[in-house]
Design an enzyme around this catalytic site. Sequence first.
Site, mmCIF file in Angstrom:
data_model
loop_
_atom_site.group_PDB
_atom_site.id
_atom_site.type_symbol
_atom_site.label_atom_id
_atom_site.label_comp_id
_atom_site.label_asym_id
_atom_site.label_seq_id
_atom_site.Cartn_x
_atom_site.Cartn_y
_atom_site.Cartn_z
ATOM 1 N N GLY A 48 0.705 -1.469 0.112
ATOM 2 C CA GLY A 48 0.093 0.068 0.168
ATOM 3 C C GLY A 48 0.955 1.304 -0.037
ATOM 4 O O GLY A 48 0.284 2.234 -0.523
ATOM 5 N N GLU A 102 4.094 3.920 6.104
ATOM 6 C CA GLU A 102 2.765 3.070 5.797
ATOM 7 C C GLU A 102 1.547 4.055 4.962
ATOM 8 O O GLU A 102 1.732 5.401 4.935
ATOM 9 C CB GLU A 102 2.034 2.830 7.254
ATOM 10 C CG GLU A 102 2.013 1.688 7.816
ATOM 11 C CD GLU A 102 1.512 0.524 6.867
ATOM 12 O OE1 GLU A 102 1.035 0.775 5.975
ATOM 13 O OE2 GLU A 102 1.426 -0.650 7.562
ATOM 14 N N ASP A 103 0.680 3.413 4.154
ATOM 15 C CA ASP A 103 -0.297 3.928 3.579
ATOM 16 C C ASP A 103 -1.234 4.501 4.693
ATOM 17 O O ASP A 103 -1.890 5.629 4.639
ATOM 18 C CB ASP A 103 -0.981 3.062 2.527
ATOM 19 C CG ASP A 103 -1.344 1.865 3.104
ATOM 20 O OD1 ASP A 103 -1.051 1.280 4.343
ATOM 21 O OD2 ASP A 103 -2.065 1.149 2.438
ATOM 22 N N ASP A 106 -5.012 2.202 10.602
ATOM 23 C CA ASP A 106 -6.472 1.977 10.926
ATOM 24 C C ASP A 106 -6.536 1.522 12.386
ATOM 25 O O ASP A 106 -6.398 2.268 13.411
ATOM 26 C CB ASP A 106 -6.790 0.772 10.039
ATOM 27 C CG ASP A 106 -8.454 0.737 10.177
ATOM 28 O OD1 ASP A 106 -9.224 1.853 10.381
ATOM 29 O OD2 ASP A 106 -8.890 -0.234 9.693
ATOM 30 N N LYS A 134 -6.567 6.934 10.644
ATOM 31 C CA LYS A 134 -7.951 6.853 11.254
ATOM 32 C C LYS A 134 -8.165 7.026 12.834
ATOM 33 O O LYS A 134 -8.021 5.858 13.352
ATOM 34 C CB LYS A 134 -8.828 5.961 10.737
ATOM 35 C CG LYS A 134 -8.920 5.650 9.166
ATOM 36 C CD LYS A 134 -9.599 4.161 8.798
ATOM 37 C CE LYS A 134 -9.863 4.215 7.459
ATOM 38 N NZ LYS A 134 -10.427 2.925 6.939
ATOM 39 N N PHE A 155 -13.850 3.547 4.527
ATOM 40 C CA PHE A 155 -13.230 2.716 3.682
ATOM 41 C C PHE A 155 -12.793 3.585 2.317
ATOM 42 O O PHE A 155 -13.472 4.048 1.784
ATOM 43 C CB PHE A 155 -13.963 1.266 3.163
ATOM 44 C CG PHE A 155 -12.940 0.580 2.448
ATOM 45 C CD1 PHE A 155 -11.937 -0.253 3.057
ATOM 46 C CD2 PHE A 155 -12.938 0.375 0.705
ATOM 47 C CE1 PHE A 155 -11.038 -1.218 2.434
ATOM 48 C CE2 PHE A 155 -12.130 -0.187 0.429
ATOM 49 C CZ PHE A 155 -10.992 -0.889 1.128
ATOM 50 N N ASP A 162 -6.130 -0.134 -1.871
ATOM 51 C CA ASP A 162 -6.680 -1.207 -2.859
ATOM 52 C C ASP A 162 -8.072 -1.405 -2.178
ATOM 53 O O ASP A 162 -8.253 -1.400 -1.051
ATOM 54 C CB ASP A 162 -5.888 -2.254 -3.098
ATOM 55 C CG ASP A 162 -5.965 -3.409 -2.081
ATOM 56 O OD1 ASP A 162 -5.490 -2.828 -0.848
ATOM 57 O OD2 ASP A 162 -6.411 -4.391 -2.104
ATOM 58 N N ARG A 168 -5.091 0.928 -6.681
ATOM 59 C CA ARG A 168 -4.016 1.341 -6.206
ATOM 60 C C ARG A 168 -3.433 2.336 -7.033
ATOM 61 O O ARG A 168 -2.757 3.160 -6.737
ATOM 62 C CB ARG A 168 -2.971 0.211 -5.989
ATOM 63 C CG ARG A 168 -3.321 -0.857 -4.960
ATOM 64 C CD ARG A 168 -2.062 -1.744 -4.570
ATOM 65 N NE ARG A 168 -2.290 -2.805 -3.926
ATOM 66 C CZ ARG A 168 -2.527 -3.132 -2.677
ATOM 67 N NH1 ARG A 168 -2.289 -2.078 -1.613
ATOM 68 N NH2 ARG A 168 -2.658 -4.331 -2.219
HETATM 69 P P1 IMP Z 1 -4.634 -2.056 10.886
HETATM 70 O O1 IMP Z 1 -3.650 -2.855 10.932
HETATM 71 O O2 IMP Z 1 -6.023 -2.107 11.219
HETATM 72 O O3 IMP Z 1 -3.988 -0.397 11.144
HETATM 73 O O4 IMP Z 1 -4.983 -1.892 9.363
HETATM 74 C C1 IMP Z 1 -3.551 -1.594 8.446
HETATM 75 C C2 IMP Z 1 -3.870 -2.179 7.027
HETATM 76 O O5 IMP Z 1 -5.307 -2.097 6.540
HETATM 77 C C3 IMP Z 1 -3.397 -0.938 5.913
HETATM 78 O O6 IMP Z 1 -1.943 -1.175 5.824
HETATM 79 C C4 IMP Z 1 -4.252 -1.360 4.725
HETATM 80 O O7 IMP Z 1 -3.540 -2.423 4.072
HETATM 81 C C5 IMP Z 1 -5.723 -1.839 5.016
HETATM 82 N N1 IMP Z 1 -6.720 -0.804 5.402
HETATM 83 C C6 IMP Z 1 -7.140 -0.171 6.515
HETATM 84 N N2 IMP Z 1 -8.033 0.833 6.042
HETATM 85 C C7 IMP Z 1 -8.292 0.778 4.796
HETATM 86 C C8 IMP Z 1 -9.023 1.393 3.752
HETATM 87 O O8 IMP Z 1 -9.710 2.417 4.390
HETATM 88 N N3 IMP Z 1 -8.859 1.203 2.549
HETATM 89 C C9 IMP Z 1 -7.686 0.242 2.106
HETATM 90 N N4 IMP Z 1 -7.130 -0.394 3.221
HETATM 91 C C10 IMP Z 1 -7.214 -0.279 4.242
HETATM 92 MG MG MG Z 2 -0.465 -0.666 4.684
#
Ligand code: IMP
Ligand code: MG
Length: 183
Positions: A48, A102-103, A106, A134, A155, A162, A168
Amino acid sequence: MSKVVINGHTFKIKIGASEINKAVGDVARQINSQLKDKKPLFLAVLNGSFMFAADLMKKIKIDCEISFVKVASYEGTSSTGKMKQLIGLNEDIKGRTVVIVEDIVDTGTTIENVWEQLKELGASEIKVATLLFKPEAYTKTVPIEYAAIVVPNDFLVGYGLDYNGLGRNLEDIYVLDYVEEKK
Ligand code: IMP
Ligand code: MG
């Protein structure tokens, strides 16, 4: 493009390329001044972050290195169940300042995991640079030092993010269009 269709779902534009560019510039300026003498190693988490990492690095003017890692999920044997392993890290990070790129952050599960593994490998200082953050979804305590854009708990897709592997390549960031979905 104000709307795109991905996997049959309509998404509408949320953050345009010029706003992204400006936000990435703000993060780069902070890093350029705060990590000037640290010779940081940027560690971009694939897939990402590829677009953010490329645009960010073009604006970084201090001595630095960049490398790329992946986080692979596998079923662990410990009581925690799912484990995440950092793969592709060839650099010796002992005593170094590492900036995780990081992209999106979350829930924070991914970033916390990467953070802990880097700490274990001996990084002296770890910073997080994320394109999107977020806060409403975030459940961890790892400090998110450089968040380019703070977003609500929707989302998003585009600029590296993606939806089932697609989107992407979009230069803007899009959100699901609920109005279109309900029609
Ligand atoms: P976390 O581990 O819950 O912080 O999630 C991180 C990963 O979930 C990111 O690196 C993304 O790959 C994916 N992700 C979380 N939110 C989104 C979104 O809104 N769109 C696309 N991918 C997301
Ligand atoms: Mg990521």
